[in-house]
Design an enzyme around this catalytic site. Sequence first.
Site, mmCIF file in Angstrom:
data_model
loop_
_atom_site.group_PDB
_atom_site.id
_atom_site.type_symbol
_atom_site.label_atom_id
_atom_site.label_comp_id
_atom_site.label_asym_id
_atom_site.label_seq_id
_atom_site.Cartn_x
_atom_site.Cartn_y
_atom_site.Cartn_z
ATOM 1 N N ASN A 154 39.810 52.668 45.490
ATOM 2 C CA ASN A 154 39.415 52.688 44.083
ATOM 3 C C ASN A 154 39.609 51.346 43.391
ATOM 4 O OD1 ASN A 154 38.672 53.977 41.562
ATOM 5 N ND2 ASN A 154 40.835 53.898 41.013
ATOM 6 N N TYR B 190 29.493 42.441 39.636
ATOM 7 C CA TYR B 190 30.045 43.770 39.921
ATOM 8 C C TYR B 190 29.029 44.611 40.688
ATOM 9 C CZ TYR B 190 31.966 48.439 39.065
ATOM 10 O OH TYR B 190 32.460 49.715 39.217
ATOM 11 N N GLN C 260 32.708 34.177 38.728
ATOM 12 C CA GLN C 260 32.787 35.630 38.591
ATOM 13 C C GLN C 260 32.352 36.315 39.885
ATOM 14 O OE1 GLN C 260 31.030 37.480 35.151
ATOM 15 N NE2 GLN C 260 31.534 35.783 33.785
#
Length: 252
Positions: A65, A168, A81
């Site tokens: 997780n 992400y 990033q």
Amino acid sequence: MISICFLARNEELGLKAVKQLQATNPDSEKKVKFHQLDITNVESIHRLAEHIKKTHGGLDILINNAAIAFKSNDVTPFGDQAEITAQTNFFGTINVCNALFPLLRDHARIVNLSSRAGMLDSIRNSEIRQNLIAPTATIESISDILNDFIKKAKQNSHQDDGYPNSAYGMSKIAITAVTLIQQRIFDEKPNRDIVVNACCPGYINTDMTSRKGTGTPEQGADTPVYLATLDPNIKLPRGEFVAERKILKWKS
């Protein structure tokens, strides 16, 4: 008796969370124990593996997780990033799997937390998409693709090459792609009945969403727990992308 190892990078926050859980559920006091884990630190991962091996002898359920996401207004250069996000969300998770998979018992269940933000069709380059889901794809080849994304992100050319403009999202594409490969490897020994799935918990009201999520933490935990407790010898889901307990067509 069921033993749950609650993991967190920050020991103080992890212990606080365990105490809160134990306060609301007294039965969990003996079942839930805290252990520090920083998935970006190989030594931390190895300490956890040794602890599980020594204390429990093996592992029945693994829920991956841990993840980070930069806020939309973060001024960190996108290339940085991309690298930082990939190191945590993907490479850190792979290192955890490499350390803990040897401890998996028969009928073990693994859940890789992914996201709808990482759907395959967010990559506009068809060649990259095909390489991610090819029957011959390996964890190493997925790693190479993610490293190429990082390289192009640092050059500010990632979108020109068809990659998404989301560090992400790209990290979660890689996680779901690896899930398919992991299941393929586990299926080479079908008698062991080890199952791994990826899932999206939903847009949940947590720190990661800056408390803007519409779902509760309990709702976010529902699908991961469902996948972690699948019946022995279940046919589906195996190596799938799941949300709200339903298999989604991730490859479309």
